[in-house]
Structures are given as structure tokens and as C-alpha cells.
Write a protein that holds these residues in place. Structure first.
Motif, PDB file in Angstrom:
ATOM      1  N   THR A 175     -30.531   5.066   7.085  1.00  0.00           N
ATOM      2  CA  THR A 175     -29.991   5.066   5.716  1.00  0.00           C
ATOM      3  C   THR A 175     -28.499   4.786   5.701  1.00  0.00           C
ATOM      4  O   THR A 175     -28.000   4.076   4.813  1.00  0.00           O
ATOM      5  CB  THR A 175     -30.281   6.421   5.036  1.00  0.00           C
ATOM      6  OG1 THR A 175     -31.698   6.630   5.003  1.00  0.00           O
ATOM      7  CG2 THR A 175     -29.745   6.438   3.613  1.00  0.00           C
ATOM      8  N   THR A 176     -27.771   5.323   6.675  1.00  0.00           N
ATOM      9  CA  THR A 176     -26.323   5.074   6.726  1.00  0.00           C
ATOM     10  C   THR A 176     -26.033   3.592   6.863  1.00  0.00           C
ATOM     11  O   THR A 176     -25.159   3.051   6.182  1.00  0.00           O
ATOM     12  CB  THR A 176     -25.689   5.842   7.903  1.00  0.00           C
ATOM     13  OG1 THR A 176     -25.909   7.245   7.716  1.00  0.00           O
ATOM     14  CG2 THR A 176     -24.189   5.568   7.987  1.00  0.00           C
ATOM     15  N   ARG A 177     -26.781   2.914   7.744  1.00  0.00           N
ATOM     16  CA  ARG A 177     -26.584   1.476   7.924  1.00  0.00           C
ATOM     17  C   ARG A 177     -26.966   0.708   6.664  1.00  0.00           C
ATOM     18  O   ARG A 177     -26.283  -0.242   6.278  1.00  0.00           O
ATOM     19  CB  ARG A 177     -27.430   1.004   9.114  1.00  0.00           C
ATOM     20  CG  ARG A 177     -27.471  -0.517   9.316  1.00  0.00           C
ATOM     21  CD  ARG A 177     -26.095  -1.124   9.462  1.00  0.00           C
ATOM     22  NE  ARG A 177     -25.375  -0.573  10.618  1.00  0.00           N
ATOM     23  CZ  ARG A 177     -24.115  -0.859  10.889  1.00  0.00           C
ATOM     24  NH1 ARG A 177     -23.423  -1.662  10.099  1.00  0.00           N
ATOM     25  NH2 ARG A 177     -23.529  -0.326  11.947  1.00  0.00           N
ATOM     26  N   LYS A 178     -28.039   1.132   5.995  1.00  0.00           N
ATOM     27  CA  LYS A 178     -28.423   0.461   4.753  1.00  0.00           C
ATOM     28  C   LYS A 178     -27.325   0.604   3.703  1.00  0.00           C
ATOM     29  O   LYS A 178     -27.047  -0.321   2.932  1.00  0.00           O
ATOM     30  CB  LYS A 178     -29.737   1.044   4.216  1.00  0.00           C
ATOM     31  CG  LYS A 178     -30.989   0.659   5.012  1.00  0.00           C
ATOM     32  CD  LYS A 178     -32.228   1.200   4.335  1.00  0.00           C
ATOM     33  CE  LYS A 178     -33.508   0.780   5.058  1.00  0.00           C
ATOM     34  NZ  LYS A 178     -33.632   1.419   6.371  1.00  0.00           N
ATOM     35  N   LYS A 179     -26.690   1.760   3.637  1.00  0.00           N
ATOM     36  CA  LYS A 179     -25.594   1.958   2.682  1.00  0.00           C
ATOM     37  C   LYS A 179     -24.420   1.035   3.000  1.00  0.00           C
ATOM     38  O   LYS A 179     -23.792   0.478   2.093  1.00  0.00           O
ATOM     39  CB  LYS A 179     -25.145   3.417   2.703  1.00  0.00           C
ATOM     40  CG  LYS A 179     -26.110   4.379   2.015  1.00  0.00           C
ATOM     41  CD  LYS A 179     -25.509   5.771   1.901  1.00  0.00           C
ATOM     42  CE  LYS A 179     -26.429   6.682   1.085  1.00  0.00           C
ATOM     43  NZ  LYS A 179     -25.824   8.003   0.848  1.00  0.00           N
ATOM     44  N   LEU A 180     -24.130   0.876   4.289  1.00  0.00           N
ATOM     45  CA  LEU A 180     -23.050  -0.042   4.680  1.00  0.00           C
ATOM     46  C   LEU A 180     -23.404  -1.476   4.301  1.00  0.00           C
ATOM     47  O   LEU A 180     -22.541  -2.245   3.854  1.00  0.00           O
ATOM     48  CB  LEU A 180     -22.806   0.063   6.188  1.00  0.00           C
ATOM     49  CG  LEU A 180     -22.169   1.372   6.670  1.00  0.00           C
ATOM     50  CD1 LEU A 180     -22.137   1.409   8.198  1.00  0.00           C
ATOM     51  CD2 LEU A 180     -20.761   1.527   6.100  1.00  0.00           C
ATOM     52  N   MET A 181     -24.677  -1.835   4.459  1.00  0.00           N
ATOM     53  CA  MET A 181     -25.114  -3.179   4.081  1.00  0.00           C
ATOM     54  C   MET A 181     -24.960  -3.385   2.576  1.00  0.00           C
ATOM     55  O   MET A 181     -24.494  -4.450   2.120  1.00  0.00           O
ATOM     56  CB  MET A 181     -26.567  -3.393   4.501  1.00  0.00           C
ATOM     57  CG  MET A 181     -26.756  -3.482   6.009  1.00  0.00           C
ATOM     58  SD  MET A 181     -28.495  -3.347   6.530  1.00  0.00           S
ATOM     59  CE  MET A 181     -29.181  -4.824   5.794  1.00  0.00           C
ATOM     60  N   ASP A 184     -21.358  -3.961   1.754  1.00  0.00           N
ATOM     61  CA  ASP A 184     -20.945  -5.328   2.090  1.00  0.00           C
ATOM     62  C   ASP A 184     -21.469  -6.328   1.057  1.00  0.00           C
ATOM     63  O   ASP A 184     -20.763  -7.271   0.669  1.00  0.00           O
ATOM     64  CB  ASP A 184     -21.454  -5.707   3.483  1.00  0.00           C
ATOM     65  CG  ASP A 184     -20.710  -4.965   4.592  1.00  0.00           C
ATOM     66  OD1 ASP A 184     -19.602  -4.463   4.325  1.00  0.00           O
ATOM     67  OD2 ASP A 184     -21.259  -4.873   5.710  1.00  0.00           O
ATOM     68  N   VAL A 185     -22.710  -6.146   0.626  1.00  0.00           N
ATOM     69  CA  VAL A 185     -23.281  -7.039  -0.386  1.00  0.00           C
ATOM     70  C   VAL A 185     -22.475  -6.957  -1.679  1.00  0.00           C
ATOM     71  O   VAL A 185     -22.139  -7.982  -2.291  1.00  0.00           O
ATOM     72  CB  VAL A 185     -24.759  -6.693  -0.656  1.00  0.00           C
ATOM     73  CG1 VAL A 185     -25.280  -7.486  -1.858  1.00  0.00           C
ATOM     74  CG2 VAL A 185     -25.612  -6.976   0.569  1.00  0.00           C
ATOM     75  N   ALA A 186     -22.171  -5.735  -2.114  1.00  0.00           N
ATOM     76  CA  ALA A 186     -21.389  -5.562  -3.344  1.00  0.00           C
ATOM     77  C   ALA A 186     -20.034  -6.235  -3.222  1.00  0.00           C
ATOM     78  O   ALA A 186     -19.543  -6.872  -4.165  1.00  0.00           O
ATOM     79  CB  ALA A 186     -21.231  -4.073  -3.645  1.00  0.00           C
ATOM     80  N   ASN A 187     -19.421  -6.109  -2.056  1.00  0.00           N
ATOM     81  CA  ASN A 187     -18.095  -6.713  -1.854  1.00  0.00           C
ATOM     82  C   ASN A 187     -18.142  -8.230  -1.946  1.00  0.00           C
ATOM     83  O   ASN A 187     -17.291  -8.849  -2.600  1.00  0.00           O
ATOM     84  CB  ASN A 187     -17.527  -6.284  -0.503  1.00  0.00           C
ATOM     85  CG  ASN A 187     -17.085  -4.829  -0.498  1.00  0.00           C
ATOM     86  OD1 ASN A 187     -16.734  -4.276  -1.537  1.00  0.00           O
ATOM     87  ND2 ASN A 187     -17.095  -4.199   0.671  1.00  0.00           N
ATOM     88  N   ARG A 200     -23.691   1.790  -3.418  1.00  0.00           N
ATOM     89  CA  ARG A 200     -24.149   2.357  -2.145  1.00  0.00           C
ATOM     90  C   ARG A 200     -24.854   3.693  -2.375  1.00  0.00           C
ATOM     91  O   ARG A 200     -25.886   3.989  -1.786  1.00  0.00           O
ATOM     92  CB  ARG A 200     -22.940   2.557  -1.238  1.00  0.00           C
ATOM     93  CG  ARG A 200     -23.249   3.237   0.091  1.00  0.00           C
ATOM     94  CD  ARG A 200     -21.993   3.767   0.734  1.00  0.00           C
ATOM     95  NE  ARG A 200     -21.462   4.888  -0.066  1.00  0.00           N
ATOM     96  CZ  ARG A 200     -20.252   5.408   0.103  1.00  0.00           C
ATOM     97  NH1 ARG A 200     -19.440   4.895   1.012  1.00  0.00           N
ATOM     98  NH2 ARG A 200     -19.858   6.428  -0.635  1.00  0.00           N
ATOM     99  N   ASP A 201     -24.291   4.494  -3.278  1.00  0.00           N
ATOM    100  CA  ASP A 201     -24.839   5.827  -3.512  1.00  0.00           C
ATOM    101  C   ASP A 201     -26.137   5.807  -4.323  1.00  0.00           C
ATOM    102  O   ASP A 201     -26.789   6.842  -4.454  1.00  0.00           O
ATOM    103  CB  ASP A 201     -23.801   6.714  -4.212  1.00  0.00           C
ATOM    104  CG  ASP A 201     -22.640   7.061  -3.294  1.00  0.00           C
ATOM    105  OD1 ASP A 201     -22.809   6.946  -2.055  1.00  0.00           O
ATOM    106  OD2 ASP A 201     -21.554   7.409  -3.785  1.00  0.00           O
ATOM    107  N   PHE A 202     -26.511   4.651  -4.888  1.00  0.00           N
ATOM    108  CA  PHE A 202     -27.824   4.546  -5.527  1.00  0.00           C
ATOM    109  C   PHE A 202     -28.934   4.821  -4.515  1.00  0.00           C
ATOM    110  O   PHE A 202     -30.024   5.251  -4.865  1.00  0.00           O
ATOM    111  CB  PHE A 202     -28.043   3.158  -6.112  1.00  0.00           C
ATOM    112  CG  PHE A 202     -27.344   2.932  -7.432  1.00  0.00           C
ATOM    113  CD1 PHE A 202     -27.205   3.945  -8.345  1.00  0.00           C
ATOM    114  CD2 PHE A 202     -26.837   1.681  -7.746  1.00  0.00           C
ATOM    115  CE1 PHE A 202     -26.570   3.742  -9.567  1.00  0.00           C
ATOM    116  CE2 PHE A 202     -26.206   1.466  -8.972  1.00  0.00           C
ATOM    117  CZ  PHE A 202     -26.079   2.489  -9.876  1.00  0.00           C
TER     118      PHE A 202
END
Length: 203
Positions: A175-181, A184-187, A200-202
Motif C-alpha cells: 500500500t505504501t508503494r501504491k500511495k507513492l505511485m 507521482d501520477v498526481a504530480n 494519495r490518502d484516498f
């Protein structure tokens, strides 16, 4: 024009005495009450009227204006455009206009929420979404345009197609890696750091 309240029995009686489609409640009552002015009223009225008889109420409203052939053609064009863009959203919208906690809660685990968030990001940014293909780890791809591309790039990547898109994403990360992904997508899609954190927090 005034509205009056009537009981069920009177409503049924008025409705049963309609002589032709579109006859107004006022005309029915005038005929039933033998008022001589009914003919004059129907002649003077320049705007045709239809009657909507609701239970316990009689409401008289103007008949909608007839559409022209040109208007019908325009409507057909608009309907076609709407159908072609059914999966897109209005320009200027963001992920926050689409996503909601109830929908997220219905997904099956983190992977379901992950895919839903990505799908909604695509709906808002279909033209920019290809930028996610540049997001990758030190030695692996995270996004691709085919399942095989991800399978060839690593073992047990568990690629999943992002719903309603032609893009695939690896889902075997924690989950931590998915949040980082997601960050990055949002950025790359132009969201601020604060907005990226919310996205990310969704998850």
C-alpha cells in the motif's frame, strides 16, 4: 390561473369525462357545469394548453413549443456527441469532482481503490494520462499499454487494466508503494503537492 385541491373521487370523475386528448380540466368542468363561455374561452386562447391532472390537484400548464426540423437536427448532433464522450468529463473538472468515499468503500481492498482512483484520474485527464508511462521504479515498470509489457518486465507483477482505459498497472506492490505511485501520477498530471497528498490518502 389558479390550482385547486380535489379528492380522489372528483379526480376520477373529471378524468372519466375527457372527450379528447389534451382537453383541459377547465374545459371539462365548464362542459359539465354547462357554462356557455367555454366556446369563447377556447377561441380566445392563443396559446394552446395541455392539462396535467395530478392526484388531489389540477394543474394547467402551457404546451411545450414545437421544435423545428433544424432544432431536431441539432439535437441529433448533440446526442451523438454526448454518446461519444460518455466516458469523459467536463473540461475544468478535477478528480475531486468525481471521487467519493462511498464509492471507494465499495471497492475490494486497496487494489480496487487504487484502480478506481487511477480510472477517475484518466477520465479527467485523458490527453495527459500517457505521462504516467514515464513513472517507474529503479528496475521495473509501473505502467504500460499492455499486460505483456509489464509481465516481461518483472515476475509476479500482477498487472491489472485500469478500468475504462487502455493502460495497465502493476498491483503487487504494498500500500505504501501504491500511495507513492498515486502521488507521482498526481504530480505529472499537474496537481499541487497538497492535492497529491489528498489523492494519495484516498487509498
Amino acid at each position: 390561473m389558479k390550482s385547486i385541491e380535489i379528492d380522489e373521487e372528483i379526480y376520477q370523475y373529471i378524468a372519466s369525462n375527457t372527450k379528447f386528448i389534451g382537453e383541459s380540466a377547465s374545459s371539462i368542468l365548464r362542459r359539465l357545469l354547462a357554462l356557455e363561455s367555454v366556446a369563447a374561452e377556447e377561441t380566445i386562447e392563443a396559446q394552446p394548453k395541455t392539462t396535467t391532472i395530478k392526484k388531489d390537484k389540477v394543474v394547467v400548464k402551457p404546451k411545450p413549443a414545437q421544435t423545428t426540423k433544424a432544432q431536431n437536427q441539432t439535437s441529433d448532433i448533440d446526442d451523438k456527441a454526448n454518446a461519444e464522450n460518455a466516458s469523459s468529463v467536463t473540461s475544468g473538472q478535477s478528480i475531486f469532482d468525481l471521487i467519493n468515499k462511498e464509492e471507494l468503500a465499495m471497492q475490494r481492498g486497496a487494489v480496487g481503490r487504487f484502480l478506481l482512483i487511477l480510472s477517475n484520474l484518466y477520465r479527467v485527464h485523458p490527453n495527459q494520462f500517457s505521462a504516467v508511462l514515464d513513472i517507474r521504479g529503479r528496475d521495473r515498470l509501473y505502467f504500460a499499454e499492455s499486460e505483456n509489457e509489464l509481465l516481461e518486465n518483472g515476475h509476479s507483477t500482477k498487472p491489472k487494466q485500469i478500468p475504462e482505459t487502455n493502460y495497465w498497472v502493476t498491483t503487487n506492490s504494498n500500500t505504501t508503494r501504491k500511495k507513492l505511485m498515486l502521488t507521482d501520477v498526481a504530480n505529472v498530471l499537474g496537481y499541487t503537492s497538497e492535492e497529491a497528498e489528498i489523492i494519495r490518502d484516498f487509498l
